[in-house]
Design an enzyme around this catalytic site. Sequence first.
Site: not given
Ligand SMILES: C[S@@+](CC[C@H](N)C(=O)[O-])C[C@H]1O[C@@H](n2cnc3c(N)ncnc32)[C@H](O)[C@@H]1O
Length: 525
Positions: A199
């Site tokens: 992000s």
């Molecule tokens: C914007 S990214 C997060 C950025 C991350 N925290 C970083 O520091 O790089 C969102 C992530 O949430 C994951 N995601 C989506 N739905 C999810 C769920 N139900 N449980 C866990 N992870 C999930 C996606 O696969 C994605 O990798």
Amino acid sequence: MLRGAGLDWYEQGDVWHRVAAHRSTSDTPTLPGLSRAVGALITAADDAPGSPLHTRPAWRSAFAHTGRRLARLAHSGDLQRGLRAVLAHHLLFLFNRIGIPGTEQHHLAAAAHSVFREDHHMSSAPVTGSEDHDADRLRAALADHIRARGTFRTAAVEQAFRSVPRHLFLPEVDAATAYAPRPVVTKRDADGAAVSSASSPNLVAAMLELLDVRPGQRVLEIGAATGINAALLAEVVGETGAVSTVEIDADLTERAQRALVSAGYGRVVVHCGDGALGHPESAPFDRIIVTAGAWDVPPAWWQQLVPGGRLVVPVRLHGSGLTRVLPFDRDRDAATMTAREALVCGFVPMRGIDDHPDDVVRLARDVLLAVDRADGPDAQALANVLTYEPSSAWTGVVVGHDDEAEHLDLWLATTTSDLGFGRLRVGPDARGAGAADPALRWAGASLYLNGSLAYVVVRPHDERSDELGIVAHGPESAGLIERLRSALDEWARRRPTQPMVTAHSNPVCDVAGIRRQHSRLVVRW
Ligand SMILES: C[S@@+](CC[C@H](N)C(=O)[O-])C[C@H]1O[C@@H](n2cnc3c(N)ncnc32)[C@H](O)[C@@H]1O
């Protein structure tokens, strides 16, 4: 505008390259001196005596402001194309509007691009030959940038940004991209939509500050992705704290685990699973931070958060994609949580059991209205709305560029419950062709009733502010203009800066609000 958007030297050159490519021409006369003249304009300093920018100070400030606003939209994920592509289209519209013929547009843009190409070696060469030194320098520059934006509230979060080696978590891009103040998409689905990313660093910093995490605390992160945020959390909680992170995709889980170990954060527990279920094995948590857009507040988060704990979560408050990071404090009664501020943001949506598909109505080629099915949109009637001639009105409501007005769209969505709320997404081609030009600042905020639609527009009021206006289409456009006008008047009278959002763990509780499967969300102003 390009400087205002925070583009570096190379990126500005790329925008001009795109403009030139859009206006390609077979006619290539030599234009002696053009590159030098364009170069003088491009490198003109704002404050140097005799700078050509002094001749039109209002223009300079309006362009810089536009650049900053576009960058803000890009950071919050509200642009459908990359920032550079959008800037290139803005330049093309500008050239068109002032009547510069296509061939000359090409020559001007190509000359501008050549300025950046010729000087490329000056700005892109690393300060030393050492990659590590370059990463250290870039990391310090990123932290300085976030500090300059006023995002750091605590030394602990700033120190974490000055410590975590982001480039080790983003091996697919060069160090300059890894440390740029922008999100980096790291995984897309079959349709090309982003499903995972690192992000925007500024947003990550803001969310960590909202989390108010302390040394020694137990923290759960949902959405590990690259592992960067988990590493930042590990820095803040220190050796006596504990961080667990959950990721839904197995390949991403493995990636985060590998990067965390290689960067020295092997103590973070990385788990593959659906974050809507939390991580009972490591619960309870003092803090939970969700880094994907949540539709609901599922029971596991209530159960796994200690009384008095804090949950920071980007909630999709409306099906149109209206999302706010909400720092919820768990109230002592344990059945409610309250957030007293909200942060505008854009996030990839949560998948798994919290999945909720977006609803959009296509109004024309390159024009979509994002809606919420709970508002009961009449998609068939709306699909024809732009075939009606527009009516418009200016409201006299003036909003300063620096005013705290970012929640105006949420205000419209939550205070006009008998009307539908939507976000009008107009692609650059349709915008250029005059199909619709809704205010970007509120991501196309619109109200609709049956087959009529009204959306917010702006025009400059003076150098530092805009006036709000309304454009409406459809058989009931006159009534809709009046409704939107009175909502905007009421907003202007109260000027609420922040909403208060309460989440109730009982979705059928006796309070009016946004009904979700596991919770009810009440927005108050
Ligand atoms: C914007 S990214 C997060 C950025 C991350 N925290 C970083 O520091 O790089 C969102 C992530 O949430 C994951 N995601 C989506 N739905 C999810 C769920 N139900 N449980 C866990 N992870 C999930 C996606 O696969 C994605 O990798």
